[in-house]
Motif scaffolding. Structure first.
Motif, PDB file in Angstrom:
ATOM      1  N   HIS A 131      47.241  36.860  38.655  1.00  0.00           N
ATOM      2  CA  HIS A 131      46.821  36.958  37.248  1.00  0.00           C
ATOM      3  C   HIS A 131      47.581  38.041  36.482  1.00  0.00           C
ATOM      4  O   HIS A 131      48.271  37.738  35.506  1.00  0.00           O
ATOM      5  CB  HIS A 131      45.333  37.220  37.126  1.00  0.00           C
ATOM      6  CG  HIS A 131      44.927  37.619  35.728  1.00  0.00           C
ATOM      7  ND1 HIS A 131      45.096  36.781  34.635  1.00  0.00           N
ATOM      8  CD2 HIS A 131      44.412  38.786  35.240  1.00  0.00           C
ATOM      9  CE1 HIS A 131      44.697  37.396  33.536  1.00  0.00           C
ATOM     10  NE2 HIS A 131      44.284  38.613  33.873  1.00  0.00           N
ATOM     11  N   ASN A 160      49.784  27.593  33.659  1.00  0.00           N
ATOM     12  CA  ASN A 160      49.341  28.454  34.750  1.00  0.00           C
ATOM     13  C   ASN A 160      48.925  27.582  35.928  1.00  0.00           C
ATOM     14  O   ASN A 160      48.051  26.726  35.779  1.00  0.00           O
ATOM     15  CB  ASN A 160      48.141  29.312  34.328  1.00  0.00           C
ATOM     16  CG  ASN A 160      48.517  30.438  33.397  1.00  0.00           C
ATOM     17  OD1 ASN A 160      49.691  30.703  33.168  1.00  0.00           O
ATOM     18  ND2 ASN A 160      47.519  31.100  32.845  1.00  0.00           N
ATOM     19  N   SER A 162      46.806  27.117  38.675  1.00  0.00           N
ATOM     20  CA  SER A 162      45.552  27.635  39.209  1.00  0.00           C
ATOM     21  C   SER A 162      45.218  26.866  40.482  1.00  0.00           C
ATOM     22  O   SER A 162      46.108  26.463  41.233  1.00  0.00           O
ATOM     23  CB  SER A 162      44.447  27.512  38.157  1.00  0.00           C
ATOM     24  OG  SER A 162      43.233  28.010  38.642  1.00  0.00           O
ATOM     25  N   SER A 193      41.191  35.223  41.515  1.00  0.00           N
ATOM     26  CA  SER A 193      42.474  35.246  40.801  1.00  0.00           C
ATOM     27  C   SER A 193      42.766  33.905  40.139  1.00  0.00           C
ATOM     28  O   SER A 193      43.333  33.845  39.040  1.00  0.00           O
ATOM     29  CB  SER A 193      43.609  35.617  41.761  1.00  0.00           C
ATOM     30  OG  SER A 193      43.890  34.576  42.693  1.00  0.00           O
ATOM     31  N   ALA A 196      40.836  33.496  36.991  1.00  0.00           N
ATOM     32  CA  ALA A 196      41.497  34.259  35.929  1.00  0.00           C
ATOM     33  C   ALA A 196      42.652  33.469  35.320  1.00  0.00           C
ATOM     34  O   ALA A 196      42.892  33.530  34.108  1.00  0.00           O
ATOM     35  CB  ALA A 196      41.995  35.592  36.476  1.00  0.00           C
ATOM     36  N   ASN A 197      43.383  32.692  36.147  1.00  0.00           N
ATOM     37  CA  ASN A 197      44.471  31.863  35.623  1.00  0.00           C
ATOM     38  C   ASN A 197      43.971  30.852  34.598  1.00  0.00           C
ATOM     39  O   ASN A 197      44.620  30.612  33.569  1.00  0.00           O
ATOM     40  CB  ASN A 197      45.157  31.103  36.762  1.00  0.00           C
ATOM     41  CG  ASN A 197      45.996  31.967  37.674  1.00  0.00           C
ATOM     42  OD1 ASN A 197      46.160  31.642  38.845  1.00  0.00           O
ATOM     43  ND2 ASN A 197      46.535  33.063  37.177  1.00  0.00           N
ATOM     44  N   HIS A 200      42.777  32.773  31.363  1.00  0.00           N
ATOM     45  CA  HIS A 200      43.913  33.309  30.610  1.00  0.00           C
ATOM     46  C   HIS A 200      44.585  32.208  29.795  1.00  0.00           C
ATOM     47  O   HIS A 200      44.916  32.404  28.613  1.00  0.00           O
ATOM     48  CB  HIS A 200      44.928  33.944  31.568  1.00  0.00           C
ATOM     49  CG  HIS A 200      46.189  34.389  30.900  1.00  0.00           C
ATOM     50  ND1 HIS A 200      47.345  33.645  30.943  1.00  0.00           N
ATOM     51  CD2 HIS A 200      46.476  35.484  30.164  1.00  0.00           C
ATOM     52  CE1 HIS A 200      48.293  34.274  30.266  1.00  0.00           C
ATOM     53  NE2 HIS A 200      47.799  35.381  29.785  1.00  0.00           N
TER      54      HIS A 200
END
Length: 317
Positions: A131, A160, A162, A193, A196-197, A200
């Protein structure tokens, strides 16, 4: 197999449109999904693809292999260690010194199931790499992305990578106190993590609507990451060979080899813009998903964004 169960039919050779004139940057491009993604995109003639990786020798070997398959490919190595803010800052400077345009940023690199440790900047290693490193890179490249978005017929995207593994995030969602992550198992820290991807990406698109920002789950992919899982998880030590066998025969819809695993991020980077923008998290191939309740939490996405920028600013970047 081009038509996955419950997914869209997708053939990179037929369905990726021309990329002439576009600049692409892929992190973790020296192996696995990143390397396959670069190979397939290179076949559609982008102006230049930046292969970001930690190790020059591995990156140059990957570039040589891709150029053998696509002789006209224009590939450039970009040195990048996502676990180091200093390295990320330098990589962004190196890129911007070479290009004033960036059409597609694929935040592909990642680590998984590592024993607890921290990055040079004090973040839990999986969260810090998966992240924080990507968030900083995206933040530093945002002026270039936004400038590109102003060009005629621009279609700027940030993807991203994920994972469905975000469901293993802790029951409290995001741990903003990094030391608290030590009590979690490696898989829980990985899920943290990957959550978070997703958060974000959805907040990036909300704040900057000229950029299409999404997260994807590539499927269960048989890459070197399974060696790490096998070292840190007794169960995975026995399951990994079974998963690999399943992938080789295409028995399950969510377990793929590397070429198939790259399809979702390739689709996200090149499919019709309005289709891709209609969701914030996609599973193979091109299947819209809400993710967990935490992944759907717009307030948590905004909170993580603000916290991340505060952490970046506190390190004088």
């Amino acid at each position: 197999m081009l038509q996955w169960a419950f997914g869209r039919s997708f053939d990179p050779s037929e369905d990726i449109p021309t990329l002439v004139g576009k600049i692409v940057l892929v992190t973790g491009g020296n192996a696995g999904l990143g390397k396959e993604t670069i190979l397939q995109l290179a076949r559609h003639e982008p102006k230049e693809i930046y292969l970001a990786a930690r190790t020059r020798s591995k990156a140059e070997s990957a570039i040589a292999e891709i150029v053998m398959a696509v002789p006209k490919a224009n590939l450039t190595f970009l040195e990048l260690d996502l676990s180091s803010f200093t390295s990320v800052k330098q990589a962004a400077k190196d890129f911007q010194a070479r290009s004033n345009r960036l059409d597609i940023l694929i935040n592909n690199a990642g680590v998984a199931a590592l024993p607890y440790s921290t990055t040079k900047d004090g973040f839990e290693i999986q969260f810090g790499t998966n992240h924080m490193g990507h968030a900083l890179l995206t933040h530093l490249l945002l002026p270039t992305l936004l400038k590109t978005a102003e060009l005629p017929d621009a279609d700027v995207r940030v993807i991203n990578v994920s994972s469905k593994g975000h469901m293993f995030a802790p029951p409290t969602g995001i741990f903003f106190e990094q030391a608290a992550l030590e009590k979690l198992e490696p898989l829980g820290r990985y899920g943290h993590s990957k959550l978070a991807n997703i958060l974000h990406a959805r907040e990036l698109q909300r704040r900057y609507p000229s950029v299409t920002a999404i997260a994807v789950h590539p499927g269960v992919i048989i890459t070197d990451i399974y060696d790490t899982y096998s070292e840190t998880s007794l169960a995975m030590r026995y399951l990994a060979p079974v998963v690999k066998a399943v992938a080789s025969y295409g028995i399950l819809p969510d377990v793929y080899d590397v070429p198939g695993g790259a399809f979702t991020q390739l689709w996200a980077a090149t499919a019709p813009r309005e289709t891709v923008r209609s969701g914030y998290y996609w599973t193979p191939v091109g299947v819209k998903s809400a993710g967990t309740n935490f992944a759907q939490d717009e307030g948590l996405a905004a909170q993580l964004w603000e916290w991340t920028l505060k952490e970046i600013a506190s390190r004088d970047l």
